[in-house]
Design a protein around this motif. Structure first.
Motif, PDB file in Angstrom:
ATOM      1  N   ARG A 158      -6.510  -1.690   1.244  1.00 25.98           N
ATOM      2  CA  ARG A 158      -5.457  -1.706   0.244  1.00 25.98           C
ATOM      3  C   ARG A 158      -5.637  -2.906  -0.658  1.00 25.98           C
ATOM      4  NH1 ARG A 158       0.803  -1.614   1.343  1.00 25.98           N
ATOM      5  NH2 ARG A 158       1.184  -0.767  -0.686  1.00 25.98           N
ATOM      6  N   ALA A 180     -10.419   2.697   4.340  1.00 24.12           N
ATOM      7  CA  ALA A 180     -10.343   2.146   2.987  1.00 24.12           C
ATOM      8  C   ALA A 180      -9.300   1.035   2.949  1.00 24.12           C
ATOM      9  CB  ALA A 180      -9.997   3.245   1.995  1.00 24.12           C
ATOM     10  N   GLN A 214     -10.546   9.670   4.293  1.00 28.40           N
ATOM     11  CA  GLN A 214     -11.601   8.674   4.535  1.00 28.40           C
ATOM     12  C   GLN A 214     -10.952   7.433   5.116  1.00 28.40           C
ATOM     13  OE1 GLN A 214     -12.744   8.518   0.343  1.00 28.40           O
ATOM     14  NE2 GLN A 214     -14.840   8.753   1.046  1.00 28.40           N
ATOM     15  N   ARG A 253      -7.763   9.131   0.462  1.00 30.37           N
ATOM     16  CA  ARG A 253      -7.854   7.999   1.381  1.00 30.37           C
ATOM     17  C   ARG A 253      -7.570   8.436   2.812  1.00 30.37           C
ATOM     18  NH1 ARG A 253      -3.715   4.484  -0.165  1.00 30.37           N
ATOM     19  NH2 ARG A 253      -4.654   4.136  -2.188  1.00 30.37           N
ATOM     20  N   ARG A 276      -5.249  10.077  -4.899  1.00 27.52           N
ATOM     21  CA  ARG A 276      -5.967   8.982  -4.241  1.00 27.52           C
ATOM     22  C   ARG A 276      -5.523   8.853  -2.777  1.00 27.52           C
ATOM     23  NH1 ARG A 276      -4.659   4.413  -7.514  1.00 27.52           N
ATOM     24  NH2 ARG A 276      -5.327   5.537  -9.354  1.00 27.52           N
TER      25      ARG A 276
END
Lengths: 249, 293
Positions: free
Chosen positions: B136, B134, B131, B128, B124
């Motif tokens: 938290r 994102a 990208q 992330r 993950r």
């Protein structure tokens, strides 16, 4: 050692040469003490002797170690996992049992004679302890498992043909002491068979003891367990501290 | 067993623990078992070695003031209770002839769990990082655990929670410490962050602080009750581990965090897989023998 072997050989030959009717059996070990040190990887003892060969003669040597209680466990598949499900505790078993002989035992003497002299795995007393979970029925299977597993550890063994006879008078063999041997007193019985009967017997012993650092640690761990535990902690704290100090930048 | 094999194993696990910043007990115990050390001895001895490695680890955290002593003491109270129960359970299972399989099953459960979680987390994280933008998630939420009695204030951790929570965490990890020969940092640390909600800065130091005493307790009780602590073996492992860890820390600084965690996760899962294989495969001989005292 070679010098000693040579001197003894000479002595034995002179002793055995007057081939009279008296059945003499002499046997000696090249070393009577074995020390288990930290780097102990096993030992090989030389046993040699002289006997008076007249007819069909054989020599058998049985080395037995201190008696112990041994647990035999049997695994079964439970929900896909192999678990110990049954157990048999056997008391009074020799922790070490090596038989060395000139020929296979069954060729040397009758079953009765072998049984009388407790010669062979079959004649080791197999006494189940009360908290065993097996019935009397399949005892033979458990006994076979015990013999098989003990042989795998090297602590029990049957070595027919391991004793070499030299010139009808002398015999010699090596006794293999594996690294996992237990400290204690070991009995060495040398039997002289003639036409299937025991005509002479010689008994000697080997003392196996832990020595040096390993002896100290072993004694402390077993006889002074609380001190050993505290020592282990102090030792760990000190080494941890030291390691941090050494590598601190 | 060969001295160099032992020091080498200590070195290899030390290297890994240096690279990944983990304690290493959870790898050392199974590897010792793979090398043929009886499982109970591997567990007893590893507890002893962890005392040493935690002492050398905690000193740096003390210097930086990253130890919440009050929290540590509550965890420790639980840890001592749990580990004492754990050693008693260990001795009982040993008498029943089931200790080996229980040790292996415990490792399968925890290595499998932690390994998969870590692997998912690192996958993950890698996704992330590709990208950006994102968000938290929230660190922790209020739930029934915060309604427990015996509330206590932990200044250093900036927490006001029931003392039963850290006590419980300590107790569970204590039991595992006794049965698996691990410090339990790999359970303790996530539990402290996600369950107790402690700030990450003080988590590792506080965890190490209490691990010292819990593993010391395990070492003492195992020495007395089961005689499974081998000082010589512990010392040789430590020797290797100390040196390995020094190199490991340097290598670790050069590598990327997410990939590193992914690698460790794979390693953990491999060890787990080997243990699964061990307990599932049909043994060569269904019978085994053991000397009793």
């Amino acid at each position: 050692m070679i010098a000693r072997w040579f001197a003894l050989t000479l002595a034995l030959i002179t002793l055995a040469l007057p081939a009279s009717a008296l059945e003499k059996l002499v046997a000696d070990l090249d070393q009577e003490e074995v020390f288990i040190t930290t780097d102990f990887t096993g030992a090989e003892l030389l046993l040699f002797g002289a006997f008076d060969r007249a007819s069909i003669d054989d020599i058998a040597i049985i080395v037995t170690g201190p008696s112990k209680k041994i647990a035999i466990r049997r695994k079964d598949k439970v929900a896909g996992i192999w678990l110990n499900t049954e157990n048999a505790d056997v008391v009074g078993l020799p922790s070490f049992y090596h038989i060395l002989s000139t020929r296979p035992l069954d060729d040397i003497a009758s079953r009765n004679t072998l049984k009388l002299n407790r010669l062979g795995f079959d004649y080791i007393p197999f006494k189940l302890d009360d908290d065993s979970s097996i019935d009397e029925g399949p005892v033979e299977e458990w006994k076979a498992a015990l013999i098989r597993n003990m042989q795998a550890t090297g602590l029990w063994s049957d070595q027919p043909g391991k004793i070499k006879v030299i010139g009808d008078v002398l015999f010699r063999t090596d006794i293999n002491i594996p690294a996992n041997i237990m400290p204690g007193k070991y009995k060495v019985r040398t039997l002289h068979f003639r036409d299937g009967a025991v005509v002479n017997e010689n008994v000697s012993s080997i003392t196996v003891s832990k020595s040096g650092l390993s002896a100290m640690i072993y004694r402390m761990a077993h006889d002074y367990a609380p001190f050993y535990g505290i020592f282990a902690i102090i030792f760990a704290v000190a080494s941890g501290w030291l390691a941090a100090a050494v590598f601190r930048k | 067993m060969n001295v160099f094999t032992i020091v080498g194993l200590g070195g290899a696990v030390g290297l890994l623990s240096g690279i990944f910043g983990v304690g290493g007990g959870f790898l050392m115990t199974p590897l010792l078992i793979f090398l043929g050390v009886p499982a109970p001895v591997a567990v007893g001895t590893e507890a002893n070695q962890i005392v040493a490695s935690s002492v050398s680890g905690v000193l740096a955290h003390f210097r930086r003031g990253n130890v919440d002593i009050k929290m540590g003491l509550v965890l420790l109270a639980g840890g001592l209770t749990g580990s004492t129960l754990g050693v008693a359970l260990f001795a009982l299972l040993r008498d029943l002839g089931q200790i080996d399989v229980v040790i292996k099953l415990s490792f399968i459960l925890f290595l499998g769990l932690i390994g998969s979680l870590m692997l998912m987390e690192s996958i993950r994280a890698i996704m992330r990082s590709r990208q950006p933008g994102a968000r938290r998630g929230k660190l922790h939420q209020h739930n029934w655990l915060h309604g427990l009695p015996l509330k206590m204030r932990f200044r250093k951790s900036k927490l006001y929670i029931s003392a039963l929570l850290p006590f419980g965490v300590g107790a569970i990890v204590g039991v595992l410490s006794a049965i698996m020969g691990v410090g339990g940092g790999f359970i303790m640390v996530p539990a402290m962050i996600y369950l107790l909600g402690m700030p990450t800065a003080v988590v590792v130091g506080t965890s190490l602080f209490q691990i010292i005493f819990v593993t010391a307790n395990v070492t003492f009780l195992q020495s007395v009750q089961t005689q499974t602590v081998d000082i010589m073996l512990a010392f040789l492992l430590l020797l290797g581990a100390v040196i390995g860890a020094q190199f490991g820390t340097r290598i670790g600084a050069l590598l990327k965090g997410e990939q590193l965690r992914g690698l460790l996760a794979l390693l953990v899962l491999m060890v787990c897989g080997k243990l699964v294989f061990d307990v599932v495969i049909t043994p060569e001989d269904l019978f085994s023998v053991e000397f009793l005292r």
